[in-house]
Design a protein around this motif. Sequence first.
Motif, PDB file in Angstrom:
ATOM      1  N   SER A 169     -18.627  -0.393  -3.116  1.00 11.16           N
ATOM      2  CA  SER A 169     -17.917  -0.801  -4.629  1.00 11.16           C
ATOM      3  C   SER A 169     -18.148  -2.201  -4.830  1.00 11.16           C
ATOM      4  O   SER A 169     -18.860  -3.094  -4.341  1.00 11.16           O
ATOM      5  CB  SER A 169     -16.536  -0.670  -4.316  1.00 11.16           C
ATOM      6  N   LEU A 170     -17.032  -2.700  -5.928  1.00 14.16           N
ATOM      7  CA  LEU A 170     -17.304  -3.930  -6.556  1.00 14.16           C
ATOM      8  C   LEU A 170     -16.813  -4.876  -5.464  1.00 14.16           C
ATOM      9  O   LEU A 170     -16.772  -6.176  -5.709  1.00 14.16           O
ATOM     10  CB  LEU A 170     -16.898  -4.223  -8.016  1.00 14.16           C
ATOM     11  N   TYR A 171     -16.003  -4.563  -4.521  1.00 14.14           N
ATOM     12  CA  TYR A 171     -15.194  -5.276  -3.763  1.00 14.14           C
ATOM     13  C   TYR A 171     -16.151  -5.689  -2.542  1.00 14.14           C
ATOM     14  O   TYR A 171     -15.740  -6.703  -1.573  1.00 14.14           O
ATOM     15  CB  TYR A 171     -14.121  -4.832  -3.131  1.00 14.14           C
ATOM     16  N   GLY A 172     -17.235  -4.871  -2.032  1.00 14.52           N
ATOM     17  CA  GLY A 172     -17.939  -4.975  -0.850  1.00 14.52           C
ATOM     18  C   GLY A 172     -18.461  -6.219  -0.823  1.00 14.52           C
ATOM     19  O   GLY A 172     -18.684  -6.885   0.398  1.00 14.52           O
ATOM     20  N   ILE A 173     -19.277  -6.837  -1.630  1.00 11.39           N
ATOM     21  CA  ILE A 173     -19.988  -8.083  -1.853  1.00 11.39           C
ATOM     22  C   ILE A 173     -19.096  -9.279  -1.362  1.00 11.39           C
ATOM     23  O   ILE A 173     -19.613 -10.302  -0.842  1.00 11.39           O
ATOM     24  CB  ILE A 173     -20.797  -8.191  -3.042  1.00 11.39           C
ATOM     25  N   GLY A 174     -18.012  -9.289  -1.568  1.00 16.25           N
ATOM     26  CA  GLY A 174     -16.904 -10.353  -1.449  1.00 16.25           C
ATOM     27  C   GLY A 174     -16.776 -10.515  -0.163  1.00 16.25           C
ATOM     28  O   GLY A 174     -16.470 -11.744   0.533  1.00 16.25           O
ATOM     29  N   GLU A 175     -16.968  -9.671   0.808  1.00 14.69           N
ATOM     30  CA  GLU A 175     -16.665  -9.718   2.169  1.00 14.69           C
ATOM     31  C   GLU A 175     -17.789 -10.705   2.668  1.00 14.69           C
ATOM     32  O   GLU A 175     -17.651 -11.036   4.054  1.00 14.69           O
ATOM     33  CB  GLU A 175     -16.779  -8.190   2.882  1.00 14.69           C
ATOM     34  N   TYR A 176     -18.819 -10.884   1.941  1.00 14.99           N
ATOM     35  CA  TYR A 176     -20.146 -11.707   2.612  1.00 14.99           C
ATOM     36  C   TYR A 176     -20.029 -13.064   1.944  1.00 14.99           C
ATOM     37  O   TYR A 176     -20.995 -13.645   1.895  1.00 14.99           O
ATOM     38  CB  TYR A 176     -21.058 -11.111   2.484  1.00 14.99           C
ATOM     39  N   GLN A 177     -19.054 -13.279   1.110  1.00 14.65           N
ATOM     40  CA  GLN A 177     -19.105 -14.444   0.363  1.00 14.65           C
ATOM     41  C   GLN A 177     -17.746 -15.342   0.477  1.00 14.65           C
ATOM     42  O   GLN A 177     -16.893 -14.870   1.279  1.00 14.65           O
ATOM     43  CB  GLN A 177     -18.932 -14.180  -1.166  1.00 14.65           C
ATOM     44  N   ILE A 178     -17.835 -16.566   0.282  1.00 16.33           N
ATOM     45  CA  ILE A 178     -16.830 -17.512   0.009  1.00 16.33           C
ATOM     46  C   ILE A 178     -16.581 -17.954  -1.463  1.00 16.33           C
ATOM     47  O   ILE A 178     -17.660 -18.185  -2.144  1.00 16.33           O
ATOM     48  CB  ILE A 178     -16.931 -18.848   1.110  1.00 16.33           C
ATOM     49  N   THR A 179     -15.185 -18.160  -1.566  1.00 18.59           N
ATOM     50  CA  THR A 179     -15.117 -18.782  -3.002  1.00 18.59           C
ATOM     51  C   THR A 179     -14.936 -20.071  -3.065  1.00 18.59           C
ATOM     52  O   THR A 179     -14.235 -20.667  -2.160  1.00 18.59           O
ATOM     53  CB  THR A 179     -13.938 -17.845  -3.612  1.00 18.59           C
ATOM     54  N   LYS A 180     -15.908 -20.996  -3.609  1.00 21.28           N
ATOM     55  CA  LYS A 180     -15.545 -22.386  -3.479  1.00 21.28           C
ATOM     56  C   LYS A 180     -15.105 -22.942  -4.784  1.00 21.28           C
ATOM     57  O   LYS A 180     -15.870 -22.407  -6.001  1.00 21.28           O
ATOM     58  CB  LYS A 180     -17.079 -22.992  -3.157  1.00 21.28           C
ATOM     59  N   MET A 181     -14.116 -23.736  -4.818  1.00 21.97           N
ATOM     60  CA  MET A 181     -13.492 -24.385  -5.851  1.00 21.97           C
ATOM     61  C   MET A 181     -14.074 -25.787  -6.014  1.00 21.97           C
ATOM     62  O   MET A 181     -14.236 -26.309  -5.245  1.00 21.97           O
ATOM     63  CB  MET A 181     -11.943 -24.284  -5.720  1.00 21.97           C
ATOM     64  N   ILE A 182     -14.299 -26.043  -7.507  1.00 28.46           N
ATOM     65  CA  ILE A 182     -14.853 -27.382  -7.557  1.00 28.46           C
ATOM     66  C   ILE A 182     -13.866 -27.843  -8.856  1.00 28.46           C
ATOM     67  O   ILE A 182     -13.813 -27.356  -9.986  1.00 28.46           O
ATOM     68  CB  ILE A 182     -16.386 -27.335  -8.145  1.00 28.46           C
ATOM     69  N   THR A 183     -13.571 -29.111  -8.417  1.00 34.27           N
ATOM     70  CA  THR A 183     -12.368 -29.892  -9.487  1.00 34.27           C
ATOM     71  C   THR A 183     -13.260 -30.924  -9.790  1.00 34.27           C
ATOM     72  O   THR A 183     -13.613 -31.935  -9.054  1.00 34.27           O
ATOM     73  CB  THR A 183     -11.299 -30.218  -8.859  1.00 34.27           C
ATOM     74  N   TYR A 184     -13.567 -31.151 -11.319  1.00 34.83           N
ATOM     75  CA  TYR A 184     -14.127 -32.401 -11.704  1.00 34.83           C
ATOM     76  C   TYR A 184     -12.992 -33.119 -12.504  1.00 34.83           C
ATOM     77  O   TYR A 184     -12.210 -32.636 -13.334  1.00 34.83           O
ATOM     78  CB  TYR A 184     -15.048 -32.292 -12.982  1.00 34.83           C
ATOM     79  N   GLY A 185     -12.661 -34.526 -12.027  1.00 36.00           N
ATOM     80  CA  GLY A 185     -11.659 -35.323 -12.413  1.00 36.00           C
ATOM     81  C   GLY A 185     -12.226 -36.242 -13.748  1.00 36.00           C
ATOM     82  O   GLY A 185     -13.462 -36.396 -13.934  1.00 36.00           O
ATOM     83  N   GLY A 186     -11.342 -36.857 -14.522  1.00 43.40           N
ATOM     84  CA  GLY A 186     -11.773 -37.723 -15.572  1.00 43.40           C
ATOM     85  C   GLY A 186     -12.559 -37.158 -16.621  1.00 43.40           C
ATOM     86  O   GLY A 186     -13.471 -37.975 -16.995  1.00 43.40           O
ATOM     87  N   MET A 187     -12.115 -35.981 -16.776  1.00 42.07           N
ATOM     88  CA  MET A 187     -13.196 -35.287 -18.055  1.00 42.07           C
ATOM     89  C   MET A 187     -12.432 -35.526 -19.107  1.00 42.07           C
ATOM     90  O   MET A 187     -13.002 -34.867 -20.253  1.00 42.07           O
ATOM     91  CB  MET A 187     -13.329 -33.606 -17.649  1.00 42.07           C
ATOM     92  N   GLY A 188     -11.507 -36.018 -19.526  1.00 42.28           N
ATOM     93  CA  GLY A 188     -10.703 -36.157 -20.733  1.00 42.28           C
ATOM     94  C   GLY A 188      -9.711 -34.957 -21.175  1.00 42.28           C
ATOM     95  O   GLY A 188      -9.796 -33.973 -20.363  1.00 42.28           O
ATOM     96  N   ASP A 189      -9.115 -35.224 -22.194  1.00 39.90           N
ATOM     97  CA  ASP A 189      -8.103 -34.189 -22.750  1.00 39.90           C
ATOM     98  C   ASP A 189      -8.807 -32.972 -22.922  1.00 39.90           C
ATOM     99  O   ASP A 189      -9.703 -33.121 -23.732  1.00 39.90           O
ATOM    100  CB  ASP A 189      -7.340 -34.379 -23.499  1.00 39.90           C
TER     101      ASP A 189
END
Length: 535
Positions: free
Chosen positions: A511-531
């Motif tokens: 299914s569409l969920y199967g691949i997620g078992e083999y992945q990590i979700t990495k979050m990236i925050t960029y600061g100082g990007m303006g309003d």
Amino acid sequence: MALLPKALFNASRAALLRPHFQTSTLPRIVGSSFSRLASTMAPQLKDPSLFKKDVCYVNGEWITAKSGKTFQVNDPATGEFIGTCPEFDAADTEAAIRHAEAAFETYRKTTGRERSKLLRRWYDLMVANADDLATLIAWENGKPLADAQGEVAYAANFFEWFSEEAPRNYGNTIPSSTLGNRVWTIKEPVGVCGLITPWNFPAAMITRKIGPALAAGCTVVCKSPGETPYTSLAIAELAHRAGVPKGVVNIITALDNTPAVGLVLTSDPAIRKISFTGSTPVGKLLMKQCSTTLKKLSLELGGNAPFIVFDDADVDAAVTGAIASKFRSSGQTCVCANRIFVQRGIYDAFAAKFAAKVREFKVGNGFAAGVTHGPLIHAKAVAKVEQHVRDAEAKGAKVVVGGQRLPAVGDNFFEPTVLTGMTADMDMASEETFGPVAGLFMFDTEDEVVRLANATNVGLAGYFFSKDLSRVYRVAEHLEVGMVGVNTGLISDPAAPFGGVKESGFGREGSLYGIGEYQITKMITYGGMGDPLQT
Ligand SMILES: NC(=O)c1ccc[n+]([C@@H]2O[C@H](COP(=O)([O-])OP(=O)(O)OC[C@H]3O[C@@H](n4cnc5c(N)ncnc54)[C@H](O)[C@@H]3O)[C@@H](O)[C@H]2O)c1
Ligand SMILES: O=CCCC(=O)O
């Protein structure tokens, strides 16, 4: 008293067991030299080089165990010797992990489109070699050839499905709570994966794990089951032909050394994920072993599926569904109905029709024409089935069909069996039989049967038959399982999420969920990007 057709049991054992076997093929098995132990007969492969004896596939090469040790594989239908396979040990396993680790550094950088093409080529090769793969499955697992052909298609479809998922590896853009920040996520492969699979689907349990792992960009070390290693090794040969890069897929075998191999896979820091399909006790052990290095885990474990027939059901359809669910692979699937609950008003009618269908089965060697049900995998499995039947009988159940071993057919054969008058104190009510025995329990009300269905520590699949729409929603929502079949006994599909709750484990395959078992979700925050113009 056996009620299966007498003619079946009186048939000549040789005729029953050997019609598709040919002596002339033995010398054509490339790379093998049959020992004195070898059977005088072997199934014919169109491409004998798919039969990989005494070697495992590591880093793109066929290698033996360093110790030179091997273990025997026997045909469950005849008990005859099929061949030997390398008995990998801890050091062999570590070496395979090092290769997978090195390969990960390159493979993780491939594009989803490249990985898609790779899986598609592997899928095409499985389809092109389907007859040989089915022959190997029927030979080492015992299931009828037609079922084995069905398994090859099912197994190949996981490669097709995940070849289509590989390029669709999307992350998210997330509105931040902090002005000036921008947040998004990317999906990364988790790393080197250790895969451990059972014998009941020698092809499909492996492709259901390797497909999503490769689609995500992971490399794998897969310990295939000692009972059925040759199918997995043939699939490895097809990986080689498909151009899977060195070290990305490593298939190793062990029998006596299985716990030692398992310990290395679950404790080596380079392994970042374990996906296991098998029994609940082994799953718990592996989870404990994984805790030292906190690996990501998927556990597809044992079940005790309830199959409920309400008195508003189409009885004929329910009989068909129950036969398919209960007796697929001679009852040796984790989603097989284990407890069949039938409402009082239709109990007798259902039992009569169900028993009549079971009497039509033809039990024998999976290669024999017309055989619908093969042997169990080994003596331990037969002993458990027999114990469940004797226990139920002793506590008052009635054997309506079967109930006995079939020594005239082979040591691992047991009659497809139907029991009526089942009660909650019988072993079959709480333990997974994993064999061709159907026990019919009677119930009165919906509340009662849902309570009975949920009165188990596992929750993989559950089935029910009803034409009442509001009941369909109610019962589907109240069953404590990961998968529900409503008015069907067959739920397996590469497009549908497969997995359990409670002590049946966690994680979803396919299914569409199967691949997620083999992945990590990495979050990236960029600061100082303006309003932002929009939050
Ligand atoms: N949920 C699912 O998807 C699913 C699918 C198939 C089978 N099963 C379950 O599997 C069970 C039947 O299979 P089984 O009896 O072969 O299961 P099992 O747990 O004994 O073996 C499964 C696999 O684990 C390996 N293994 C055993 N001990 C190990 C250890 N200490 N370390 C590492 N590996 C080890 C075996 O060699 C085999 O490859 C049933 O309970 C069935 O329900 C579940
Ligand atoms: O036995 C477990 C797997 C069965 C299936 O995928 O249908």
